[in-house]
Design an enzyme around this catalytic site. Structure first.
Site, short mmCIF file in Angstrom:
data_model
loop_
_atom_site.label_atom_id
_atom_site.label_comp_id
_atom_site.label_asym_id
_atom_site.label_seq_id
_atom_site.Cartn_x
_atom_site.Cartn_y
_atom_site.Cartn_z
N THR A 167 0.68 -1.26 -0.01
CA THR A 167 -0.06 0.08 -0.01
C THR A 167 0.76 1.23 -0.13
OG1 THR A 167 -1.76 -1.28 1.10
CG2 THR A 167 -2.00 1.23 1.31
N ASN A 224 -4.05 -3.81 -1.90
CA ASN A 224 -4.08 -4.64 -0.74
C ASN A 224 -2.88 -5.30 -0.16
OD1 ASN A 224 -5.46 -5.44 1.58
ND2 ASN A 224 -6.39 -7.37 0.74
N GLY A 269 -0.15 0.29 6.18
CA GLY A 269 0.01 -0.44 7.31
C GLY A 269 -1.10 -1.06 7.76
N ASP A 298 -10.64 -7.63 1.95
CA ASP A 298 -10.95 -6.41 3.00
C ASP A 298 -12.61 -6.83 3.50
OD1 ASP A 298 -8.55 -5.55 3.46
OD2 ASP A 298 -8.95 -3.68 2.41
O1 DON Z 1 -7.73 -0.62 2.78
C1 DON Z 1 -6.91 -1.15 3.56
O2 DON Z 1 -7.09 -1.01 4.84
C2 DON Z 1 -6.02 -2.35 3.37
N1 DON Z 1 -6.28 -2.83 2.01
C3 DON Z 1 -4.78 -1.67 3.21
C4 DON Z 1 -3.63 -2.39 3.10
C5 DON Z 1 -2.26 -2.04 3.66
O3 DON Z 1 -2.03 -0.98 4.30
C6 DON Z 1 -1.05 -3.10 3.29
N2 DON Z 1 0.08 -2.60 4.33
N3 DON Z 1 0.97 -2.39 4.35
#
Ligand code: DON
Length: 569
Positions: free
Chosen positions: A376, A396, A467, A418
Site C-alpha cells: 500500500t 491490498n 500499514g 478486506d
Molecule cells: O484498505 C485497507 O485498509 C488495506 N487494503 C490496506 C492494506 C495495507 O495498508 C497494506 N499494508 N501495508
C-alpha cells in the site's frame, strides 16, 4: 530503527480539552507557502510530482502524476488495478473533499463466494488470482481529479508514469523481498511472471522492469479519460482475462464504476482541526474516537508509561467500535455523528482505569482485525498556492492478487479480502468481519487508510501511511507528536505501538521502548507482542506558518523521498 521515545518531547503535550474553541476560524488565505513539497514512497514518483508542479501544475496535477507513477514503480503497493482515497484541500475556496476511488465488488459477487460447500473459507481465494479483485477505482479517480481540480491536461500529468512504464525502473531490495513473498501468486499469472518477475524468478537488484503494456493502457486513459480504461479495448481485455482465469467481472461492472466525492470526517483536538478519511474507510472515525477519548487527559502531565497506557486503552475502545459499526456507507447505516461526538467518547473513557489494563473480552463482544506492513502507499503534497493532497492508495496484499490481465499490463488488486468472507473467520490479516462489512455486489470493502490534514493557526500537517489496521494508530502517534511540536522527520520516525482490541495484544516495534516502560505496561496487565520488524512507511509535509517554512519527510523504514522545492514563480 533503534530510536527511543524522547520523553521530553511528550512532557509538553498540549492540554486539549481546556483549549477547545479558542479560535474557530483559520485564516487560510492570509499567506501562501514559500515552497512546494512532496513526500512519497519512491524517488521516481516524487520526481514526477516535482516535474508537474515545475511545469505549472498544481498539487492536484502532481497527485495524478505521483499516483500513476507509484502504480508503475511500486507495483507491490498500489496501482491502476487498485484504488484509494485522495483527500484534497483547494486553497481558492477552502473546499475539502475525499475522492473515494475504492474498489467495488463485482455485480456477481455474493457474500459466500469464498466459502466451500461446508461453509468454510477456501484459503487463498480472496487473495490470489482475479476472483480476489474488486473493480478498480484508481483510473477513475485520476481522471476525476485531473478534470475537476487540476490545471494541466490528464495526458500531461500521466506523461511521467507512461515514461517510467515504457523505459523501466530498477529493482531494489525491497522490491525483491516483496516479489519473493508473492512469487507463487505472480508465477501463476503468465503476464505477471514475465513482466514483474524474470521468467518466473525474483529479478536481480538493479535489473530493469519495463511495462510496455501498462504504458499503452496509461496512454489509453490519457487519450480517452474514463472510457480509456472502463470501456472499449482495455475493458474488453480486462474482462476476458479475468473471466478466463476464474474471475467474475463483466463489462457492465467496469462501465458503471464511478468515483464518489465524500465529505471528509472532521473534528477538533484542542486547537487543532482534523480533516480525515470518511467511510468506507474506518480511519477517520477511529482516529477521531481515539482523539476524543484522549482529549480529557492532561497527557503532558502523565509519565511515558501512563501516557502509553491511556493511548492503548483509547485504541482498544475505538477499534472495538470499528468492528461493530463500520462498512460501506452506501450499504450500511453508520452512526458517524455519534461515534465522533465528544460525549460518546466520555462514555468510552469512563471505563478506563489508570491502575489496570481493561481486558478486551470485558468490552461488549465483536469480532475483528487486519495487520499489515509496508505495501500500500501514501504520499503528501503541498503546492505554493496552499493546495494540498494526502492520498493513501492500495492494491491490498503485496502485488495485490498477483494477476496481470493479459494485454493490459494491469496488475489486479485483492481488495475483496478486506470484506469479511465469513463472520467469525479471520482473513489473511486476522480480520474477522461483522455484518456491516459482508460482501455484496457493488459494495466497497472497509478500509483503514487514513489520509489526514491537521491544522491550526500555526500551520498544517499532511499525514498518512500504509500499514493495514495499524495505519490509524500510526496517524494518531504522528498527530500527537505534531501537536507536541514534533517536526516532520520526528513524526515519521517515531517508534510505534498499536492495539486493535482483538487480538488483545499491544504490538510494539523492536527497540522502540525502554524495558522499564514495557515492564510497567505488563505490570498494568497489558499483554505485549514484541514485533520482529518495524512497520509502516509514513510521508509527511508540514507548513509552519509561524516562520513560514515548509518541511517534508519520508519514513526511514522505507525507500521514499521527500523534497521541498521552489517551483515556478
Ligand atoms: O484498505 C485497507 O485498509 C488495506 N487494503 C490496506 C492494506 C495495507 O495498508 C497494506 N499494508 N501495508
Amino acid at each position: 530503527m533503534g530510536q527511543t521515545i524522547r520523553i521530553g518531547r511528550y512532557i509538553a503535550f498540549i492540554v486539549c480539552s481546556i483549549q477547545l474553541s479558542l479560535f474557530s476560524q483559520f485564516s487560510h488565505a492570509t499567506s501562501q507557502p514559500p515552497q512546494a513539497a512532496i513526500a512519497s514512497a519512491h524517488p521516481i514518483a516524487t520526481t514526477a510530482g516535482e516535474e508537474i508542479i515545475s511545469a505549472g501544475g498544481n498539487a492536484f496535477d502532481a497527485a495524478v502524476a505521483i499516483s500513476a507513477t507509484l502504480a508503475v514503480v511500486e507495483p507491490y503497493g498500489s496501482g491502476i488495478g487498485g484504488g484509494g482515497f485522495w483527500l484534497l484541500h483547494r486553497a481558492s475556496d477552502n473546499k475539502q473533499v475525499m475522492i473515494d476511488g475504492r474498489e467495488q465488488a463485482p455485480g456477481k459477487a455474493h457474500r459466500d463466494m469464498y466459502l466451500d460447500k461446508q461453509g468454510n473459507v477456501i484459503p487463498g481465494l480472496s487473495i490470489d488470482g482475479p476472483l480476489a479483485a474488486g473493480i478498480p477505482g484508481e483510473p477513475a479517480a485520476l481522471v476525476h481529479i485531473a478534470k475537476h481540480y487540476g490545471r494541466l491536461s490528464l495526458s500531461a500529468s500521466l506523461a511521467p508514469a507512461i515514461r517510467a512504464a515504457r523505459d523501466g525502473f530498477r529493482v531494489d531490495e525491497y522490491y525483491q523481498r516483496m516479489a519473493g513473498f508473492r512469487q507463487n501468486a505472480l508465477q501463476a499469472s503468465p503476464a505477471a511472471a514475465t513482466t514483474l518477475l524474470n521468467h518466473g524468478a525474483v529479478p536481480q537488484t538493479g535489473s530493469l522492469i519495463r511495462q510496455p503494456e501498462l504504458a499503452a493502457t496509461l496512454e489509453a486513459i490519457a487519450k480517452q479519460g474514463h472510457a480509456g480504461f472502463y470501456q472499449g479495448e482495455v475493458a474488453d481485455k480486462l474482462v476476458k482475462a479475468v473471466q478466463r482465469h476464474g474471475g467474475i467481472w463483466t463489462r457492465d461492472d467496469l462501465r458503471n464504476y464511478q468515483v464518489i466525492e465524500r465529505e471528509p470526517v472532521t473534528g477538533q483536538y484542542g486547537d487543532y482541526r482534523i480533516t480525515t478519511a470518511a467511510p468506507p474507510s474506518s480511519g477517520g472515525i477511529v482516529l477521531m474516537t481515539m482523539l476524543n477519548i484522549l482529549s480529557a487527559y492532561r497527557l503532558e502531565t502523565l509519565s511515558e508509561l501512563q501516557r502509553m497506557h491511556v493511548m492503548i486503552e483509547a485504541m482498544r475502545r475505538a477499534y472495538r467500535d470499528r468492528a461493530e459499526y463500520l462498512g460501506d456507507p452506501d450499504f450500511v447505516s453508520i452512526p458517524v455523528k455519534r461515534l465522533i461526538h465528544p460525549w460518546y467518547a466520555d462514555g468510552l473513557r469512563a471505563g478506563i482505569r489508570m491502575d489496570k489494563a481493561t481486558e478486551s473480552s470485558a468490552l461488549a463482544a465483536v469480532p475483528v482485525v487486519p495487520q499489515q506492513g509496508r505495501h500500500t502507499t501514501h504520499f503528501s503534497v503541498l503546492d505554493r498556492e496552499g493546495n494540498r493532497v494526502a492520498a493513501t492508495l492500495s492494491i491490498n496484499y503485496p502485488f495485490g492478487s498477483g494477476f496481470i490481465a493479459e494485454g493490459t499490463g494491469v496488475l489486479l488488486n485483492d481488495e475483496m479480502d478486506d470484506f469479511s468472507s465469513k463472520p467469525g473467520t479471520p482473513n489473511v490479516y486476522g480480520l474477522v468481519g461483522a455484518e456491516a462489512n459482508a460482501i455484496a455486489p457493488g459494495k466497497r470493502p472497509l478500509s483503514s487508510m487514513t489520509p489526514t490534514f491537521v491544522e491550526s493557526e500555526h500551520g498544517i500537517a499532511i499525514i498518512g501511511t500504509p500499514g493495514g489496521s495499524r495505519i490509524i494508530t500510526m496517524v494518531l502517534l504522528a498527530l500527537l507528536d505534531y501537536v507536541n511540536q514534533g517536526d516532520a522527520t520526528h513524526m515519521v520516525n517515531l517508534p510505534r505501538f498499536h492495539h486493535q482490541y482483538l487480538p488483545d495484544r499491544v504490538q510494539v516495534e523492536p527497540a522502540g521502548f525502554s524495558d522499564s516502560v514495557l515492564d510497567g505496561l505488563t505490570g498494568l496487565g497489558h499483554k505485549l507482542k514484541q514485533l520482529d520488524a518495524d512497520y509502516g512507511n509514513m510521508h509527511v509535509v508540514v507548513w509552519d506558518k509561524r516562520n513560514n517554512r515548509v518541511t517534508a519527510a519520508s519514513d526511514q523504514r522505507g525507500n521514499g523521498q521527500a523534497r521541498v522545492f521552489t517551483g515556478p514563480e
